[in-house]
Design a protein around this motif. Structure first.
Motif, mmCIF file in Angstrom:
data_model
loop_
_atom_site.group_PDB
_atom_site.id
_atom_site.type_symbol
_atom_site.label_atom_id
_atom_site.label_comp_id
_atom_site.label_asym_id
_atom_site.label_seq_id
_atom_site.Cartn_x
_atom_site.Cartn_y
_atom_site.Cartn_z
ATOM 1 N N LYS A 122 0.804 -1.228 0.000
ATOM 2 C CA LYS A 122 0.000 0.000 0.000
ATOM 3 C C LYS A 122 0.837 1.278 0.000
ATOM 4 C CE LYS A 122 -3.975 -2.217 0.416
ATOM 5 N NZ LYS A 122 -5.048 -2.142 -0.580
ATOM 6 N N TYR A 123 2.136 1.158 0.073
ATOM 7 C CA TYR A 123 2.955 2.363 0.174
ATOM 8 C C TYR A 123 4.322 2.170 -0.467
ATOM 9 C CZ TYR A 123 5.591 0.017 3.845
ATOM 10 O OH TYR A 123 6.384 -0.868 4.531
ATOM 11 N N VAL A 124 4.954 3.306 -0.744
ATOM 12 C CA VAL A 124 6.344 3.368 -1.184
ATOM 13 C C VAL A 124 7.089 4.224 -0.157
ATOM 14 C CG1 VAL A 124 7.916 4.224 -2.957
ATOM 15 C CG2 VAL A 124 5.735 3.217 -3.614
ATOM 16 N N PRO A 125 8.238 3.789 0.373
ATOM 17 C CA PRO A 125 8.974 4.640 1.321
ATOM 18 C C PRO A 125 9.529 5.875 0.615
ATOM 19 C CG PRO A 125 10.243 2.683 0.763
ATOM 20 C CD PRO A 125 8.907 2.496 0.140
ATOM 21 N N VAL A 126 9.457 7.033 1.310
ATOM 22 C CA VAL A 126 9.984 8.264 0.698
ATOM 23 C C VAL A 126 11.045 8.954 1.550
ATOM 24 C CG1 VAL A 126 7.944 8.722 -0.711
ATOM 25 C CG2 VAL A 126 8.065 9.671 1.604
ATOM 26 N N ALA A 127 11.031 8.751 2.869
ATOM 27 C CA ALA A 127 12.021 9.442 3.701
ATOM 28 C C ALA A 127 12.142 8.773 5.058
ATOM 29 C CB ALA A 127 11.639 10.907 3.894
ATOM 30 N N LEU A 128 13.352 8.793 5.581
ATOM 31 C CA LEU A 128 13.616 8.384 6.959
ATOM 32 C C LEU A 128 13.531 9.629 7.830
ATOM 33 C CD1 LEU A 128 14.777 6.393 9.166
ATOM 34 C CD2 LEU A 128 17.040 7.145 8.402
ATOM 35 N N SER A 129 13.085 9.477 9.057
ATOM 36 C CA SER A 129 13.082 10.619 9.967
ATOM 37 C C SER A 129 13.554 10.179 11.343
ATOM 38 C CB SER A 129 11.684 11.235 10.082
ATOM 39 O OG SER A 129 11.697 12.313 11.008
ATOM 40 N N SER A 130 14.765 10.595 11.688
ATOM 41 C CA SER A 130 15.205 10.446 13.068
ATOM 42 C C SER A 130 14.918 11.764 13.776
ATOM 43 C CB SER A 130 16.694 10.110 13.143
ATOM 44 O OG SER A 130 17.477 11.210 12.736
ATOM 45 N N ASN A 131 14.806 11.712 15.074
ATOM 46 C CA ASN A 131 14.435 12.891 15.844
ATOM 47 C C ASN A 131 15.391 13.090 17.009
ATOM 48 O OD1 ASN A 131 11.627 13.805 14.699
ATOM 49 N ND2 ASN A 131 11.666 11.580 14.681
ATOM 50 N N ALA A 132 15.385 14.282 17.538
ATOM 51 C CA ALA A 132 16.398 14.639 18.526
ATOM 52 C C ALA A 132 15.863 15.689 19.493
ATOM 53 C CB ALA A 132 17.641 15.178 17.816
ATOM 54 N N ILE A 133 16.626 15.883 20.548
ATOM 55 C CA ILE A 133 16.439 17.035 21.422
ATOM 56 C C ILE A 133 17.349 18.133 20.869
ATOM 57 C CG2 ILE A 133 16.523 17.904 23.786
ATOM 58 C CD1 ILE A 133 14.611 15.522 23.393
ATOM 59 N N VAL A 134 16.752 19.248 20.506
ATOM 60 C CA VAL A 134 17.504 20.342 19.880
ATOM 61 C C VAL A 134 17.537 21.516 20.854
ATOM 62 C CG1 VAL A 134 17.793 21.712 17.798
ATOM 63 C CG2 VAL A 134 16.546 19.545 17.689
ATOM 64 N N TYR A 251 12.791 7.298 15.877
ATOM 65 C CA TYR A 251 12.817 7.377 14.412
ATOM 66 C C TYR A 251 11.648 6.603 13.812
ATOM 67 C CZ TYR A 251 14.369 2.531 14.153
ATOM 68 O OH TYR A 251 14.416 1.160 14.258
ATOM 69 N N THR A 252 11.362 6.943 12.577
ATOM 70 C CA THR A 252 10.398 6.190 11.779
ATOM 71 C C THR A 252 10.686 6.510 10.316
ATOM 72 O OG1 THR A 252 8.058 5.649 11.444
ATOM 73 C CG2 THR A 252 8.601 7.972 11.724
ATOM 74 N N TYR A 253 9.830 6.060 9.422
ATOM 75 C CA TYR A 253 9.953 6.483 8.036
ATOM 76 C C TYR A 253 8.588 6.893 7.503
ATOM 77 C CZ TYR A 253 8.703 1.615 6.712
ATOM 78 O OH TYR A 253 8.095 0.407 6.560
ATOM 79 N N TYR A 254 8.650 7.648 6.421
ATOM 80 C CA TYR A 254 7.451 8.236 5.821
ATOM 81 C C TYR A 254 7.248 7.669 4.425
ATOM 82 C CZ TYR A 254 7.230 11.339 9.788
ATOM 83 O OH TYR A 254 7.115 11.808 11.071
ATOM 84 N N VAL A 255 5.991 7.647 3.993
ATOM 85 C CA VAL A 255 5.645 6.895 2.794
ATOM 86 C C VAL A 255 4.743 7.700 1.860
ATOM 87 C CG1 VAL A 255 5.813 4.731 4.089
ATOM 88 C CG2 VAL A 255 3.577 5.823 3.816
ATOM 89 N N MET A 256 4.619 7.194 0.646
ATOM 90 C CA MET A 256 3.675 7.726 -0.345
ATOM 91 C C MET A 256 2.669 6.640 -0.686
ATOM 92 S SD MET A 256 4.360 9.333 -4.160
ATOM 93 C CE MET A 256 5.408 7.970 -4.680
ATOM 94 N N SER A 257 1.415 7.037 -0.826
ATOM 95 C CA SER A 257 0.350 6.107 -1.202
ATOM 96 C C SER A 257 -0.589 6.775 -2.198
ATOM 97 C CB SER A 257 -0.442 5.664 0.045
ATOM 98 O OG SER A 257 0.380 4.979 0.955
ATOM 99 N N VAL A 258 -1.367 5.941 -2.879
ATOM 100 C CA VAL A 258 -2.352 6.439 -3.847
ATOM 101 C C VAL A 258 -3.723 5.924 -3.432
ATOM 102 C CG1 VAL A 258 -3.060 6.497 -6.273
ATOM 103 C CG2 VAL A 258 -0.625 6.395 -5.684
ATOM 104 N N VAL A 259 -4.714 6.807 -3.447
ATOM 105 C CA VAL A 259 -6.077 6.415 -3.085
ATOM 106 C C VAL A 259 -6.607 5.391 -4.091
ATOM 107 C CG1 VAL A 259 -8.455 7.246 -2.803
ATOM 108 C CG2 VAL A 259 -6.526 8.580 -1.893
ATOM 109 N N LYS A 260 -7.356 4.440 -3.568
ATOM 110 C CA LYS A 260 -7.855 3.317 -4.376
ATOM 111 C C LYS A 260 -8.593 3.800 -5.624
ATOM 112 C CE LYS A 260 -9.114 -0.391 -2.207
ATOM 113 N NZ LYS A 260 -9.855 -1.364 -1.373
ATOM 114 N N ASP A 261 -8.310 3.141 -6.728
ATOM 115 C CA ASP A 261 -8.912 3.361 -8.049
ATOM 116 C C ASP A 261 -8.404 4.617 -8.760
ATOM 117 O OD1 ASP A 261 -10.462 1.069 -7.752
ATOM 118 O OD2 ASP A 261 -12.077 2.176 -6.778
#
Length: 329
Positions: A122-134, A251-261
């Motif tokens: 249902k998805y294609v990965p587009v970006a990794l996101s690590s996070n921090a205390i800034v 951290y996690t990663y972010y994705v791209m998806s297309v609505v059905k049909d």
């Protein structure tokens, strides 16, 4: 005269209703229109829409910003009866909430790092996101405060109203912080921790990007936010420290998806394929986004080396929904 007056009113009503139906149908039947909802930061969205309009000048491409959590909520409510064609930069943990309304996608998996590839089509990965205390060191120095060295330090009363964190209910970045501490501390202790931390939080923001923006403006001294965004702030001249505590960097990663049909609509299919095959990687490089690709040949300036990542196990949509139902702030 009254009869004529009534007749005129009825005619006007019929004309207005007819025009409304024509407008609605024309919007529905606009075969060249492609609507993208993106949770990415402004720099990414600006690069995306610029490149898409250059590539497809005959298409009416609309890109709307909305936080990841709000995109998922909108799609879950509207299902396939939505104006959205393509979802971009949706936080991975939200996929299960909306997967029934998404297309199965085919793409070349070999160019992606293996940890981002699952059996979910249902998805294609587009970006990794690590996070921090800034940390804005100058703001702390002005107030005669030390740099906090742990999550426990953030509870000290001297940091009251000096901290910002994305709200987990609407921001994938916020949820990542919550989930990492649930895994590190245990669920009950993590929620007790946030009960205390809230006393020092100026704002639980509506987007993962806002805390670092508040830090840049000097409105806070401590931001919980994306590592890559903080690194770009440093590149732009801000005197920030990027750190993470013994629990590790969420951290996690972010994705791209297309609505059905929607892939049956040629412009949507062409735009999706262009983003997946070429544009996403190009924008990753241009905007210094953490990469999901093998053999990436670029490095983000001021991005820290040897990041110690946190335990993000049990990162499922059902777990996310359960934990967010307990969030009170």
């Amino acid at each position: 005269m009254k009869k004529y007056s009534k007749a005129i009113k009825y005619i006007i009503i019929i004309i207005v209703l007819t025009m409304g139906i024509i407008i609605v149908n024309s919007l529905k039947n606009n075969d060249n229109r492609v609507v993208i909802y993106s949770a990415a930061e402004d720099e990414v969205n600006e690069a995306m829409i610029r490149e898409l309009k250059n590539k497809f000048p005959k298409y009416d491409i609309v890109l709307e910003f909305m936080s990841s959590g709000n995109i998922a909520t909108k799609l879950a409510a509207e299902k396939t009866n939505t104006s959205i064609d393509i979802v971009y930069d949706l936080e991975y943990g939200s996929i299960g909430l909306v997967s029934d309304y998404l297309e199965n996608l085919e793409y070349d998996e070999s160019k992606y790092n293996s940890e981002f590839i699952t059996n979910n089509e249902k998805y294609v990965p587009v970006a990794l996101s690590s996070n921090a205390i800034v940390i804005n060191k100058k703001e702390l120095e002005k107030k005669g405060l030390e740099i906090p060295k742990s999550y426990s330090d953030l509870l000290k009363p001297e940091y009251k109203n000096l901290i910002a964190m994305p709200n987990p209910t609407v921001s994938g970045t916020g949820y990542i912080f919550l989930k990492s501490l649930v895994n590190a501390m245990g669920e009950d202790e993590a929620y007790k921790y946030f009960d205390k931390l809230t006393n020092n939080v100026l704002e639980y923001t509506s987007s993962g990007l806002v805390p670092v923006s508040l830090l840049e403006r000097g409105e806070i001294a401590i931001a919980m936010g994306p590592t890559s965004v903080a690194a770009r702030s440093i590149t732009n001249g801000y005197d920030f420290d990027i750190t993470w505590y013994k629990e590790g960097a969420p951290y996690t990663y972010y994705v791209m998806s297309v609505v059905k049909d929607r892939l049956a609509k040629p412009p949507v299919k062409e735009v999706y394929e262009y983003i997946e095959k070429e544009l996403n990687e190009k924008v990753n490089k241009e905007c210094a986004i953490e990469s999901v690709y093998k053999n990436s040949d670029y490095k983000i300036p001021n991005y820290p080396d040897n990041i110690q990542f946190s335990d993000m196990s049990n990162y499922t949509s059902s777990e996310k929904e359960r934990l967010l139902n307990k969030w009170k702030y």
